[in-house]
Design a protein around this motif. Structure first.
Motif, PDB file in Angstrom:
ATOM      1  N   GLY A  73     -26.193  -0.608  -9.106  1.00  0.00           N
ATOM      2  CA  GLY A  73     -26.643  -1.924  -9.543  1.00  0.00           C
ATOM      3  C   GLY A  73     -26.823  -2.870  -8.374  1.00  0.00           C
ATOM      4  O   GLY A  73     -26.423  -2.568  -7.247  1.00  0.00           O
ATOM      5  N   GLY A  74     -27.404  -4.015  -8.647  1.00  0.00           N
ATOM      6  CA  GLY A  74     -27.676  -4.990  -7.591  1.00  0.00           C
ATOM      7  C   GLY A  74     -26.510  -5.937  -7.324  1.00  0.00           C
ATOM      8  O   GLY A  74     -26.634  -6.826  -6.469  1.00  0.00           O
ATOM      9  N   GLU A  75     -25.378  -5.769  -8.021  1.00  0.00           N
ATOM     10  CA  GLU A  75     -24.274  -6.728  -7.885  1.00  0.00           C
ATOM     11  C   GLU A  75     -23.640  -6.675  -6.499  1.00  0.00           C
ATOM     12  O   GLU A  75     -23.395  -7.726  -5.885  1.00  0.00           O
ATOM     13  CB  GLU A  75     -23.214  -6.485  -8.974  1.00  0.00           C
ATOM     14  N   SER A  88     -33.163  -4.536  -4.480  1.00  0.00           N
ATOM     15  CA  SER A  88     -33.826  -3.275  -4.800  1.00  0.00           C
ATOM     16  C   SER A  88     -33.973  -2.425  -3.546  1.00  0.00           C
ATOM     17  O   SER A  88     -34.203  -2.945  -2.455  1.00  0.00           O
ATOM     18  CB  SER A  88     -35.212  -3.586  -5.386  1.00  0.00           C
ATOM     19  N   PRO A  89     -33.848  -1.098  -3.706  1.00  0.00           N
ATOM     20  CA  PRO A  89     -34.042  -0.221  -2.540  1.00  0.00           C
ATOM     21  C   PRO A  89     -35.446  -0.334  -1.941  1.00  0.00           C
ATOM     22  O   PRO A  89     -35.688   0.076  -0.808  1.00  0.00           O
ATOM     23  CB  PRO A  89     -33.813   1.191  -3.093  1.00  0.00           C
ATOM     24  N   ARG A  90     -36.384  -0.887  -2.721  1.00  0.00           N
ATOM     25  CA  ARG A  90     -37.752  -1.056  -2.218  1.00  0.00           C
ATOM     26  C   ARG A  90     -37.920  -2.287  -1.347  1.00  0.00           C
ATOM     27  O   ARG A  90     -38.996  -2.525  -0.802  1.00  0.00           O
ATOM     28  CB  ARG A  90     -38.694  -1.298  -3.407  1.00  0.00           C
ATOM     29  N   CYS A 134     -29.932  -9.127 -10.491  1.00  0.00           N
ATOM     30  CA  CYS A 134     -29.284  -7.838 -10.297  1.00  0.00           C
ATOM     31  C   CYS A 134     -29.672  -6.885 -11.414  1.00  0.00           C
ATOM     32  O   CYS A 134     -29.426  -7.176 -12.584  1.00  0.00           O
ATOM     33  CB  CYS A 134     -27.769  -7.994 -10.316  1.00  0.00           C
ATOM     34  N   GLY A 135     -30.268  -5.781 -11.044  1.00  0.00           N
ATOM     35  CA  GLY A 135     -30.642  -4.778 -12.029  1.00  0.00           C
ATOM     36  C   GLY A 135     -29.596  -3.691 -12.130  1.00  0.00           C
ATOM     37  O   GLY A 135     -28.824  -3.461 -11.188  1.00  0.00           O
ATOM     38  N   ARG A 136     -29.561  -3.052 -13.300  1.00  0.00           N
ATOM     39  CA  ARG A 136     -28.774  -1.835 -13.519  1.00  0.00           C
ATOM     40  C   ARG A 136     -29.774  -0.787 -13.979  1.00  0.00           C
ATOM     41  O   ARG A 136     -30.976  -1.016 -13.990  1.00  0.00           O
ATOM     42  CB  ARG A 136     -27.703  -2.076 -14.601  1.00  0.00           C
ATOM     43  N   ILE A 160     -30.188  -3.756   0.798  1.00  0.00           N
ATOM     44  CA  ILE A 160     -29.117  -3.822   1.802  1.00  0.00           C
ATOM     45  C   ILE A 160     -28.988  -2.518   2.579  1.00  0.00           C
ATOM     46  O   ILE A 160     -28.171  -2.422   3.492  1.00  0.00           O
ATOM     47  CB  ILE A 160     -27.747  -4.242   1.220  1.00  0.00           C
ATOM     48  N   GLY A 161     -29.776  -1.519   2.256  1.00  0.00           N
ATOM     49  CA  GLY A 161     -29.719  -0.287   3.037  1.00  0.00           C
ATOM     50  C   GLY A 161     -30.382   0.854   2.299  1.00  0.00           C
ATOM     51  O   GLY A 161     -30.610   0.786   1.096  1.00  0.00           O
ATOM     52  N   ASP A 162     -30.688   1.914   3.035  1.00  0.00           N
ATOM     53  CA  ASP A 162     -31.412   3.047   2.467  1.00  0.00           C
ATOM     54  C   ASP A 162     -30.476   4.034   1.790  1.00  0.00           C
ATOM     55  O   ASP A 162     -30.196   5.117   2.316  1.00  0.00           O
ATOM     56  CB  ASP A 162     -32.239   3.744   3.570  1.00  0.00           C
TER      57      ASP A 162
HETATM   58  N1  4GX Z   1     -30.160  -2.557  -1.921  1.00  0.00           N
HETATM   59  N2  4GX Z   1     -29.926  -0.674  -6.203  1.00  0.00           N
HETATM   60  C1  4GX Z   1     -30.855  -2.138  -7.964  1.00  0.00           C
HETATM   61  C2  4GX Z   1     -31.727  -1.176 -10.046  1.00  0.00           C
HETATM   62  C3  4GX Z   1     -33.123  -1.507  -9.680  1.00  0.00           C
HETATM   63  C4  4GX Z   1     -34.097  -0.514  -9.458  1.00  0.00           C
HETATM   64  C5  4GX Z   1     -35.368  -0.878  -9.135  1.00  0.00           C
HETATM   65  C6  4GX Z   1     -34.700  -3.130  -9.248  1.00  0.00           C
HETATM   66  C7  4GX Z   1     -35.673  -2.197  -9.048  1.00  0.00           C
HETATM   67  C8  4GX Z   1     -30.023  -1.522  -3.855  1.00  0.00           C
HETATM   68  C9  4GX Z   1     -29.965  -1.371  -2.454  1.00  0.00           C
HETATM   69  C10 4GX Z   1     -29.875  -0.460  -4.831  1.00  0.00           C
HETATM   70  C11 4GX Z   1     -30.003   0.458  -7.112  1.00  0.00           C
HETATM   71  C12 4GX Z   1     -29.824  -1.976  -6.860  1.00  0.00           C
HETATM   72  C13 4GX Z   1     -31.055   0.239  -8.185  1.00  0.00           C
HETATM   73  N3  4GX Z   1     -33.448  -2.803  -9.573  1.00  0.00           N
HETATM   74  N4  4GX Z   1     -30.232  -2.804  -4.071  1.00  0.00           N
HETATM   75  N5  4GX Z   1     -30.836  -1.010  -8.884  1.00  0.00           N
HETATM   76  N6  4GX Z   1     -29.783  -0.241  -1.763  1.00  0.00           N
HETATM   77  O1  4GX Z   1     -29.726   0.676  -4.453  1.00  0.00           O
HETATM   78  O2  4GX Z   1     -30.343  -3.446  -2.911  1.00  0.00           O
END
Ligand code: 4GX
Length: 253
Positions: free
Chosen positions: A142-144, A89-91, A114-116, A135-137
């Motif tokens: 998706g999380g794949e 997640s970006p958080r 992994c979320g979409r 993995i970065g800002d």
């Molecule tokens: N580094 N994404 C996950 C869906 C999502 C949203 C909120 C959980 C919570 C990302 C990143 C990334 C986009 C993967 C949103 N899942 N993941 N996805 N940068 O941008 O890890």
């Protein structure tokens, strides 16, 4: 015992393809590494196998339902002590080489969720996940890819994955510094030649040159990395030389 990863995704084929090539494929064949891909949709209970729904409170985009995530975790990995659940997640905490090293030493099986879509129901993060990693800002679809990035970076730190060389002298020497320049044949190519020292056969001179180049490249491209890197007396000497070299260049221009 092989290092064991699990990935939970609605697009299993995306990951299987990447894992079927090169060093990761070989590590999996050699049973040094195990990566199991699970289709989240198989753990959806309703008749349409849905994994997403509209957000409470309204707004754009869809939210991933919590129940398929709880269902898969509780049925495949019921014991908390034996699993580490990571959500991409970006958080999340920013991934780097230290995170990779930590995960390579983790005894528990590592499970990537992994979320979409726009989001995952907050209850997954609050009550199922042990760690959120980014993995970065920037925002991906998706999380794949993040899961693959992490598996890739962690796998090459596992003893035996890269073969005999790699992790030993080479990396400890340049740990925290950017790489020095590399050359191979031909020696002369379109008027461009290879630095003489590399053809000299003098290995202590070659090592000194490489270390100096690594410090120089780091200073030029990522100076903030040098602040974290512990310079030895020898390194400081090289750093002084680099500065003198650049002063001499300035004077001659
Ligand atoms: N580094 N994404 C996950 C869906 C999502 C949203 C909120 C959980 C919570 C990302 C990143 C990334 C986009 C993967 C949103 N899942 N993941 N996805 N940068 O941008 O890890």
């Amino acid at each position: 015992m092989p290092k064991k990863f699990h990935v939970v995704t609605i697009f299993p084929e995306m990951l299987k393809t990447y894992l079927g090539y090169g060093i990761l494929k070989r590590a999996i064949q050699k049973s040094i590494l195990s990566v199991e891909i699970h289709n989240l949709r198989d753990y959806s209970r309703d008749k349409h196998k849905t994994v997403d729904d509209y957000p409470f409170g309204g707004g754009a985009g869809m939210v991933m339902k919590p129940d398929p995530f709880f269902e898969i975790v509780e049925s495949l990995w019921p014991e908390k002590e034996k699993r580490k659940i990571v959500m991409l997640s970006p958080r999340g905490r920013l991934f780097n080489q230290d995170t990779a090293l930590g995960l390579s030493r983790e005894e528990k099986d590592i499970i990537f969720l992994c979320g979409r879509y726009e989001a995952i129901d907050q209850r997954v993060s609050d009550h199922l996940v042990d760690e959120e990693i980014s993995i970065g800002d920037y925002i991906l679809t998706g999380g794949e890819l993040p899961a693959l990035v992490i598996i890739d970076a962690v796998a090459r730190l596992i003893p035996g994955v890269l073969g005999d060389f790699g992790s030993t002298e080479e990396e400890s020497f340049s740990w925290g510094l950017l790489d020095y320049p590399h050359y191979t044949r031909p020696e002369h190519f379109q008027g461009m030649s290879v630095p003489d020292v590399l053809l000299s056969g003098n290995h202590s001179e070659i090592n000194r040159w490489r270390k100096k180049q690594a410090i120089k490249t780091t200073l030029e491209k990522r100076p903030e990395l040098l602040d974290k890197y512990l310079l030895s007396d020898k390194d400081r000497e090289l750093l002084e030389e680099i500065k003198e070299d650049s002063n001499e260049l300035d004077r001659s221009n």
